[in-house]
Scaffold this motif. Sequence first.
Motif, PDB file in Angstrom:
ATOM      1  N   ASP A 208       0.791  -1.230   0.000  1.00 48.10           N
ATOM      2  CA  ASP A 208       0.000   0.000   0.000  1.00 48.10           C
ATOM      3  C   ASP A 208       0.824   1.281   0.000  1.00 48.10           C
ATOM      4  O   ASP A 208       0.325   2.327  -0.426  1.00 48.10           O
ATOM      5  N   VAL A 209       2.062   1.225   0.486  1.00 51.58           N
ATOM      6  CA  VAL A 209       2.864   2.444   0.583  1.00 51.58           C
ATOM      7  C   VAL A 209       4.035   2.402  -0.400  1.00 51.58           C
ATOM      8  O   VAL A 209       4.097   3.188  -1.350  1.00 51.58           O
ATOM      9  N   ASN A 210       4.984   1.481  -0.190  1.00 50.00           N
ATOM     10  CA  ASN A 210       6.147   1.418  -1.076  1.00 50.00           C
ATOM     11  C   ASN A 210       5.741   1.344  -2.536  1.00 50.00           C
ATOM     12  O   ASN A 210       6.234   2.085  -3.393  1.00 50.00           O
ATOM     13  N   ASN A 211       4.841   0.429  -2.827  1.00 54.29           N
ATOM     14  CA  ASN A 211       4.384   0.223  -4.190  1.00 54.29           C
ATOM     15  C   ASN A 211       3.142   1.047  -4.494  1.00 54.29           C
ATOM     16  O   ASN A 211       2.881   1.377  -5.644  1.00 54.29           O
ATOM     17  N   GLY A 212       2.403   1.388  -3.456  1.00 53.72           N
ATOM     18  CA  GLY A 212       1.164   2.124  -3.648  1.00 53.72           C
ATOM     19  C   GLY A 212       1.373   3.498  -4.259  1.00 53.72           C
ATOM     20  O   GLY A 212       0.559   3.957  -5.073  1.00 53.72           O
ATOM     21  N   VAL A 213       2.456   4.179  -3.877  1.00 56.90           N
ATOM     22  CA  VAL A 213       2.693   5.505  -4.450  1.00 56.90           C
ATOM     23  C   VAL A 213       2.914   5.408  -5.950  1.00 56.90           C
ATOM     24  O   VAL A 213       2.509   6.306  -6.713  1.00 56.90           O
ATOM     25  N   TYR A 214       3.526   4.331  -6.411  1.00 51.63           N
ATOM     26  CA  TYR A 214       3.731   4.145  -7.844  1.00 51.63           C
ATOM     27  C   TYR A 214       2.420   3.803  -8.555  1.00 51.63           C
ATOM     28  O   TYR A 214       2.178   4.243  -9.682  1.00 51.63           O
ATOM     29  N   ARG A 215       1.598   3.019  -7.920  1.00 52.49           N
ATOM     30  CA  ARG A 215       0.303   2.711  -8.512  1.00 52.49           C
ATOM     31  C   ARG A 215      -0.507   3.983  -8.710  1.00 52.49           C
ATOM     32  O   ARG A 215      -1.186   4.150  -9.727  1.00 52.49           O
ATOM     33  N   ALA A 216      -0.423   4.874  -7.739  1.00 51.04           N
ATOM     34  CA  ALA A 216      -1.118   6.153  -7.871  1.00 51.04           C
ATOM     35  C   ALA A 216      -0.460   7.019  -8.943  1.00 51.04           C
ATOM     36  O   ALA A 216      -1.123   7.579  -9.820  1.00 51.04           O
ATOM     37  N   GLY A 217       0.849   7.139  -8.893  1.00 52.51           N
ATOM     38  CA  GLY A 217       1.562   8.027  -9.801  1.00 52.51           C
ATOM     39  C   GLY A 217       1.493   7.621 -11.252  1.00 52.51           C
ATOM     40  O   GLY A 217       1.491   8.477 -12.147  1.00 52.51           O
ATOM     41  N   PHE A 218       1.447   6.317 -11.511  1.00 53.88           N
ATOM     42  CA  PHE A 218       1.430   5.833 -12.891  1.00 53.88           C
ATOM     43  C   PHE A 218       0.046   5.388 -13.340  1.00 53.88           C
ATOM     44  O   PHE A 218      -0.099   4.734 -14.373  1.00 53.88           O
ATOM     45  N   ALA A 219      -0.974   5.723 -12.564  1.00 52.58           N
ATOM     46  CA  ALA A 219      -2.340   5.342 -12.944  1.00 52.58           C
ATOM     47  C   ALA A 219      -2.720   5.984 -14.272  1.00 52.58           C
ATOM     48  O   ALA A 219      -2.338   7.114 -14.573  1.00 52.58           O
ATOM     49  N   THR A 220      -3.499   5.250 -15.040  1.00 47.77           N
ATOM     50  CA  THR A 220      -3.960   5.753 -16.339  1.00 47.77           C
ATOM     51  C   THR A 220      -5.453   6.049 -16.344  1.00 47.77           C
ATOM     52  O   THR A 220      -5.975   6.544 -17.342  1.00 47.77           O
ATOM     53  N   GLU A 221      -6.129   5.744 -15.244  1.00 50.69           N
ATOM     54  CA  GLU A 221      -7.559   6.016 -15.125  1.00 50.69           C
ATOM     55  C   GLU A 221      -7.837   6.637 -13.760  1.00 50.69           C
ATOM     56  O   GLU A 221      -7.149   6.334 -12.775  1.00 50.69           O
ATOM     57  N   GLN A 222      -8.851   7.461 -13.673  1.00 51.79           N
ATOM     58  CA  GLN A 222      -9.191   8.134 -12.424  1.00 51.79           C
ATOM     59  C   GLN A 222      -9.479   7.142 -11.308  1.00 51.79           C
ATOM     60  O   GLN A 222      -9.006   7.304 -10.182  1.00 51.79           O
ATOM     61  N   SER A 223     -10.266   6.115 -11.614  1.00 47.57           N
ATOM     62  CA  SER A 223     -10.632   5.144 -10.575  1.00 47.57           C
ATOM     63  C   SER A 223      -9.408   4.392 -10.073  1.00 47.57           C
ATOM     64  O   SER A 223      -9.286   4.101  -8.872  1.00 47.57           O
ATOM     65  N   GLU A 224      -8.501   4.083 -10.976  1.00 44.45           N
ATOM     66  CA  GLU A 224      -7.270   3.386 -10.605  1.00 44.45           C
ATOM     67  C   GLU A 224      -6.432   4.256  -9.672  1.00 44.45           C
ATOM     68  O   GLU A 224      -5.912   3.784  -8.645  1.00 44.45           O
ATOM     69  N   TYR A 225      -6.302   5.521 -10.017  1.00 49.33           N
ATOM     70  CA  TYR A 225      -5.563   6.462  -9.172  1.00 49.33           C
ATOM     71  C   TYR A 225      -6.210   6.605  -7.798  1.00 49.33           C
ATOM     72  O   TYR A 225      -5.537   6.540  -6.764  1.00 49.33           O
ATOM     73  N   GLU A 226      -7.518   6.811  -7.768  1.00 50.47           N
ATOM     74  CA  GLU A 226      -8.189   7.047  -6.492  1.00 50.47           C
ATOM     75  C   GLU A 226      -8.071   5.844  -5.573  1.00 50.47           C
ATOM     76  O   GLU A 226      -7.863   6.000  -4.363  1.00 50.47           O
ATOM     77  N   GLU A 227      -8.191   4.651  -6.118  1.00 50.64           N
ATOM     78  CA  GLU A 227      -8.054   3.449  -5.294  1.00 50.64           C
ATOM     79  C   GLU A 227      -6.662   3.358  -4.698  1.00 50.64           C
ATOM     80  O   GLU A 227      -6.490   3.088  -3.499  1.00 50.64           O
ATOM     81  N   LYS A 277       0.946  12.706  -7.177  1.00 49.05           N
ATOM     82  CA  LYS A 277      -0.413  13.104  -6.785  1.00 49.05           C
ATOM     83  C   LYS A 277      -0.902  12.427  -5.512  1.00 49.05           C
ATOM     84  O   LYS A 277      -2.113  12.283  -5.299  1.00 49.05           O
ATOM     85  N   CYS A 278       0.006  12.011  -4.650  1.00 48.44           N
ATOM     86  CA  CYS A 278      -0.379  11.462  -3.341  1.00 48.44           C
ATOM     87  C   CYS A 278      -0.479  12.640  -2.378  1.00 48.44           C
ATOM     88  O   CYS A 278       0.366  12.824  -1.489  1.00 48.44           O
ATOM     89  N   ASN A 279      -1.525  13.440  -2.571  1.00 46.82           N
ATOM     90  CA  ASN A 279      -1.541  14.766  -1.957  1.00 46.82           C
ATOM     91  C   ASN A 279      -2.707  15.016  -1.010  1.00 46.82           C
ATOM     92  O   ASN A 279      -3.130  16.160  -0.837  1.00 46.82           O
TER      93      ASN A 279
END
Length: 362
Positions: A208-227, A277-279
Amino acid sequence: MTSTDGTAPDDDADSTQGPSTQGPGTHSSSTQGSDESGYGNAAYGRRKFKRSKSHFADRITADGRDGWPVEAGRYRLVVSRACPWASRALVSRRLLGLEDALSLAVADPIQDDRSWRFTLDPGGRDPVLGIRYLHEAYDARERDYPGGVSVPAIVDVPSGKLVTNDFKQITLDLATEWTALHRPGAPDLYPEPLREEIDTVMEGIYRDVNNGVYRAGFATEQSEYEEACRDVFRRLEEVSQRLVDRRYLVGDTITEADIRLFTTLVRFDAVYHGHFKCNRYKLSEDPVLWAYARDLFQTPGFGDTVDFDHIKRHYYQVHTGINPTGIVALGPDPAGWTAPHGREALGGRPFGAGTPPKPVAP
């Protein structure tokens, strides 16, 4: 850039579906001027992100069962000071006093699509390995393998071949297999009685943290980023609560779990808050986590491995898919990292029965 992982444990077994990401938690780049689909570094933020399993998972062990015995001076650790996954190895190496036993190569934070390069060294070659690009060590081990060129990596100096890019196992083995070469007073970073709890804590933090920031940063869809973003802050809130009345994550000494969390926290306000965008809020706005991170930063072996210039230039200038201008943010001011943290009041023994590492050589 970085092989950025933001996946559940079994995602490590999946093939990469993002931009040239190799290894469940490393910074990587393609060796052919682009990733397997021809996108290169510009693909970050344009293709669905998923990290692949480290392809080279040999281990360097005391008994040499994989063909790579622990031996002083035989291996070279290749890192980027920009990369959180490689930074774990930097911290572990310092805390355990392995500087003389395991030499260090530092790559330029601004990689290109041919891989991590040694342009910080005279003549643009690593002075020990004699190579210009890390992919040369990968090629010496296996030509045309299906993956990126990632750090941290350990290379066998006599043969010039890559031994491992398994970032998760590298630091565990430094703590448990390299004990004969540890400095006197080295801490036990992976104490056997606490390993089950350490592993559980690290698993959630990784996902959720180490890898989670990358999942958020490289998301290609809004829902993916928000999750992903919600996962990051939900876990940070849980960790913050855990650290209210304890100085370290597990037990009363620094362990592998603290190292793995620190390397993400120290990058949070500098790059993850804005660039990824982890803001929802800054690290500096959580009193517990901010004090905890400063406590570690001011502990010998942690802050003295951090280079904020490398961190910011790498993220902002390499991820052209999400920052096409390549403009590097001016802030935040790193001076706050040296402010008093007050965590000593919680007790704890940073190095257990051991001692701090020696100061960094000038």
